[in-house]
Design a protein around this motif. Structure first.
Motif, short mmCIF file in Angstrom:
data_model
loop_
_atom_site.label_atom_id
_atom_site.label_comp_id
_atom_site.label_asym_id
_atom_site.label_seq_id
_atom_site.Cartn_x
_atom_site.Cartn_y
_atom_site.Cartn_z
N MET A 129 4.71 30.17 19.25
CA MET A 129 3.58 30.73 19.45
C MET A 129 2.78 30.15 20.92
O MET A 129 2.72 28.89 21.05
CB MET A 129 2.75 30.43 18.30
CG MET A 129 1.35 30.74 18.15
SD MET A 129 1.19 32.56 17.64
CE MET A 129 -0.41 33.41 18.37
N ASN A 130 2.28 31.00 21.52
CA ASN A 130 1.52 30.81 22.64
C ASN A 130 0.34 29.67 22.53
O ASN A 130 -0.70 29.96 21.48
CB ASN A 130 1.04 32.02 23.36
CG ASN A 130 0.29 31.74 24.70
OD1 ASN A 130 -0.89 31.23 24.76
ND2 ASN A 130 0.73 31.86 25.76
N LYS A 131 0.33 28.64 23.27
CA LYS A 131 -0.51 27.55 23.00
C LYS A 131 -1.99 27.84 22.91
O LYS A 131 -2.92 27.37 22.21
CB LYS A 131 -0.44 26.36 23.97
CG LYS A 131 0.61 25.40 23.37
CD LYS A 131 0.24 24.14 24.24
CE LYS A 131 1.50 23.06 24.02
NZ LYS A 131 1.86 22.67 25.25
N ASN A 174 -5.50 38.70 17.35
CA ASN A 174 -4.43 39.92 17.37
C ASN A 174 -5.03 41.07 18.24
O ASN A 174 -4.49 41.65 19.01
CB ASN A 174 -3.71 40.21 16.31
CG ASN A 174 -2.74 39.25 15.71
OD1 ASN A 174 -2.40 38.22 16.55
ND2 ASN A 174 -2.17 39.38 14.38
N HIS A 182 -0.27 36.28 16.36
CA HIS A 182 0.33 35.87 14.95
C HIS A 182 0.86 36.86 13.99
O HIS A 182 0.32 37.86 13.89
CB HIS A 182 -1.08 35.68 14.12
CG HIS A 182 -2.15 34.53 14.97
ND1 HIS A 182 -1.82 33.09 14.78
CD2 HIS A 182 -3.24 34.63 15.59
CE1 HIS A 182 -2.77 32.67 15.73
NE2 HIS A 182 -3.58 33.28 15.97
N ARG A 210 -7.30 35.43 12.61
CA ARG A 210 -6.00 35.73 13.37
C ARG A 210 -5.92 37.06 13.27
O ARG A 210 -5.47 37.52 14.67
CB ARG A 210 -4.74 35.25 12.53
CG ARG A 210 -4.62 33.80 12.18
CD ARG A 210 -3.58 33.60 11.32
NE ARG A 210 -3.98 34.25 10.12
CZ ARG A 210 -3.10 34.36 9.07
NH1 ARG A 210 -1.95 33.88 8.77
NH2 ARG A 210 -3.48 34.87 7.89
N LEU A 228 -3.16 29.90 20.18
CA LEU A 228 -3.52 28.97 18.98
C LEU A 228 -4.53 28.19 19.26
O LEU A 228 -5.50 27.91 18.18
CB LEU A 228 -2.18 27.99 19.11
CG LEU A 228 -1.12 28.45 18.11
CD1 LEU A 228 0.08 27.22 18.05
CD2 LEU A 228 -1.53 28.59 16.64
N GLU A 229 -4.89 27.87 20.35
CA GLU A 229 -6.04 26.89 20.56
C GLU A 229 -7.42 27.74 20.40
O GLU A 229 -8.34 27.42 19.62
CB GLU A 229 -6.07 26.62 21.93
CG GLU A 229 -7.04 25.47 22.51
CD GLU A 229 -6.68 24.70 23.99
OE1 GLU A 229 -5.64 24.40 24.11
OE2 GLU A 229 -7.60 24.95 24.54
N THR A 251 -7.58 30.45 18.51
CA THR A 251 -7.63 30.84 17.04
C THR A 251 -8.46 29.72 16.29
O THR A 251 -9.46 29.83 15.71
CB THR A 251 -6.46 31.08 16.28
OG1 THR A 251 -5.63 31.99 17.53
CG2 THR A 251 -6.54 31.71 15.14
N ASN A 252 -7.64 28.44 16.62
CA ASN A 252 -8.38 27.22 16.13
C ASN A 252 -9.81 27.19 16.35
O ASN A 252 -10.86 26.59 15.55
CB ASN A 252 -7.71 25.79 16.42
CG ASN A 252 -6.43 25.88 15.84
OD1 ASN A 252 -6.26 26.60 14.66
ND2 ASN A 252 -5.35 25.29 16.41
#
Ligand SMILES: O=C(O)C(=O)C[C@H](O)[C@H](O)COP(=O)(O)O
Length: 606
Positions: free
Chosen positions: A1-3, A287, A365, A283, A6-7, A9-10
């Motif tokens: 998953m692309n960093k 997306n 995701h 997520r 993810l970042e 999203t978090n």
């Protein structure tokens, strides 16, 4: 998953914690209360079934039989919505066939921005989204439904329906599209004729003939504007049947998809499957943003997605959009970003290809819930009719026409279609997917206008044959409902084609069909809130540097401080054509980066 994905999203999860908790608790409460029909009194129930046929009455008196609410945005003046006329009958028939019932819970308004473009009605357009959300909730508030389907396509309608649906997020929900019209005259030929008209080379009669060959029948308009971007987003969020959005209207396949969507909502209800609130989370919005960037979709979604997420207790901002855009390659070239349209896109494999390429690159995701199961892999398919039976063929992974949809390995651009601009005038957004390299930097004197008409009149006086940045102010949500200023495009396009460097800076919006002239839009703060845009004067130098994400007024800070509150604020006091009724909306609406909505966060942001 692309960093980065993810970042982002978090960050969204962290930022949304408090609001999300309130939303999810609200939904859980409704879920725990269970089927609302069982809790109703006999008189309430009798009112519910009174208009039904005897056989439907019999079915609905059985408390175990699901009743599906239909929220429709049907009217017969929107080409995209006219096909919905018969949908409730098709849906109800399919429900009865499967031992269930359906009722039209309510109709919501649906505006055509093509009709109101550049006219007074456009000042109600953005407001209609929140009105549709409330209308959806009112329809569903009869509380006799176990699931719901939503019929809407165009610009403000899908966002409004989803916002309303999210307020009933304990119910399973499926969105049902009506599909595009077949391609008529090409969108680029239409644009050329408009420019000829602006130059006086053809008359109104000739232009009308051309326009009518473009907008020629029922179905969604064929360019990749806000309506078709909505369709793309619904697939990215798993709320519409896989790769079915762009199947043409009024075709046998379209009808079978509508029936399948009906069976799908029923199956979610019967199998205690995912409710809308189980599907939609941080997520799904990430997306959706990735999809927006990869397809070069409508700039309007930098407002609508924020407003939709807000109802689910999720807080998005333009930094999220910008970060996602920087790592998402542009995979599509549909008009206004290219010459082909959504019909060509579908024939090339459409959303199946886009989603499969994004999964391959780890940009989405893939563990999300959808109306058909878990994972976006289910969306890399193509619907077809085989012996009149609907099937979804697998392996729709590679483009069949790289002029309209490409691959992760050879994208049209390494970055996505929209960018955030910051600087001393405020924060704004620019659509980059339709711009040429030489349009990514412009430094030129400002020409300031308080209205669209002001710019058109200046053009007619022959004052605009030069490099300039058109500052069109007093067009924000609080001023006049933030109209789309798409009507300026033929003029600005013409000047640009003559070799002049031009750009637009505005606190207003553009249409999904706009994009060929560099336009810094949605500028916050807007002029009537005292935003810096109100202090720009003719001949001030403005620098638009798209690559570096900068929009700068080249005046000293001392000079700018001196100007604060010196310029008079122009407010539109003409409240004819229903605009008077929306005074309270104008007073309470938030800024563009907050979704330009009257709805507030559940809790204060952390
Ligand atoms: O996508 C949007 O945001 C829209 O508002 C759609 C409108 O129908 C267009 O503005 C029509 O644009 P043209 O293709 O220039 O006729």
């Amino acid at each position: 998953m692309n960093k980065t994905i993810l970042e982002v999203t978090n960050n969204i999860i962290k930022r949304s914690k408090k609001n999300r908790k309130v939303y999810l608790e609200m939904i859980e409460k409704s879920k725990l209360e269970g089927m609302s029909r069982k809790r109703m009194g006999c008189s309430n129930l009798a009112h519910t079934i009174a208009p039904m046929s005897d056989s439907e009455k019999e079915l609905l008196m059985d408390m175990e039989i699901p009743n599906i609410g239909i929220v429709t945005a049907y009217n017969d003046m929107l080409s995209a919505h006219e096909p919905y006329k018969n949908y409730p009958d098709i849906i109800k028939e399919e429900l009865v066939k499967n031992k269930a019932t359906g009722q039209v819970a309510g109709g919501v308004p649906s505006m055509c921005d093509g009709i109101t473009q550049g006219k007074e009605g456009m000042e109600l357009s953005l407001f209609s989204r929140d009105n549709i959300a409330m209308g959806t909730a009112i329809g569903l508030s009869h509380n006799v439904f176990d699931g719901a389907v939503y019929l809407g396509v165009c610009d403000k309608i899908v966002p409004g329906l989803l916002m309303g649906a999210l307020s009933f997020g304990h119910l399973p929900a499926v969105f049902i599209p009506s599909g595009p019209m077949p391609s008529g005259i090409s969108n680029s030929d239409k644009a050329k004729k408009r420019e000829e008209f602006a130059l006086g080379k053809i008359d109104k009669g000739e232009l009308l003939k051309v326009e009518a060959q473009s907008y020629h029948s029922c179905g969604t308009c064929t360019f990749f504007g806000t309506a078709n971007s909505n369709q793309m987003l619904l697939e990215m969020m798993g709320l519409q049947l896989p790769n079915g959005s762009f199947v043409n209207t009024n075709t046998p396949l379209r009808k079978e998809l509508t029936k399948e969507a009906t069976r799908q909502v029923l199956s979610l209800v019967r199998k205690d499957g995912f409710a809308l609130a189980d599907i939609i989370d941080e997520r799904s919005f990430v997306n959706a943003i990735v999809g927006l960037m990869a397809t070069g979709g409508s700039s309007n979604h930098t407002i609508h997605l924020i407003a939709m997420a807000k109802i689910a207790g999720i807080t998005l901002n333009w930094d999220d959009f910008d970060a996602i855009s920087k790592v998402t390659p542009l995979l599509c070239q549909m008009y206004p970003n290219g010459s082909l349209d959504v019909n060509h896109f579908r024939d090339a494999g459409g959303m199946g290809v886009v989603i499969s390429q994004l999964i391959k690159a780890g940009l989405v995701h893939n563990d999300v819930k959808t109306i058909v199961g878990v994972g976006l892999d289910d969306f890399c398919v193509e619907p077809k009719l085989e012996d009149e039976k609907l099937i979804f063929t697998k392996d729709c992974n590679v483009s069949r026409n790289t002029e309209v949809v490409s691959s992760i390995e050879s994208p049209y651009s390494v970055e996505g279609g929209l960018k955030l601009l910051t600087g001393n005038i405020g924060r704004s957004v620019i659509k980059t997917s339709a711009l040429k390299e030489e349009q990514l930097y412009i430094k030129a004197p400002a020409m300031v206008f308080d209205t669209q008409e002001g710019l058109k009149e200046s053009f007619a006086r022959g004052e605009l044959n030069k490099d300039f940045v058109a500052v069109v102010k007093c067009q924000g949500p609080k001023a006049n409902g933030m109209p789309e200023l798409h009507g300026l495009l033929p003029i600005m396009g013409l000047i640009q084609n003559q070799g002049f460097k031009v750009a637009i800076v505005t606190d207003g919006r553009m249409s999904g069909a706009s994009g060929k002239v560099p336009s810094a839009i949605h500028l916050t703060n807007e002029a009537i809130e005292g935003g810096m845009i109100n202090n720009i004067r003719n001949d001030d130098i403005i620098c638009l540097d798209v690559k570096n994400g900068k929009l700068t007024l080249e005046e000293s800070s001392e000079e700018l401080i001196k100007r604060v509150n010196k310029n008079k604020i122009i407010k539109n006091n003409d409240l004819t054509y229903g605009r008077f009724l929306f005074n309270a909306v104008r007073e309470n609406i938030s800024n563009a980066e907050d979704g330009a909505t009257i709805f507030k966060d559940y809790e204060e942001k952390e």
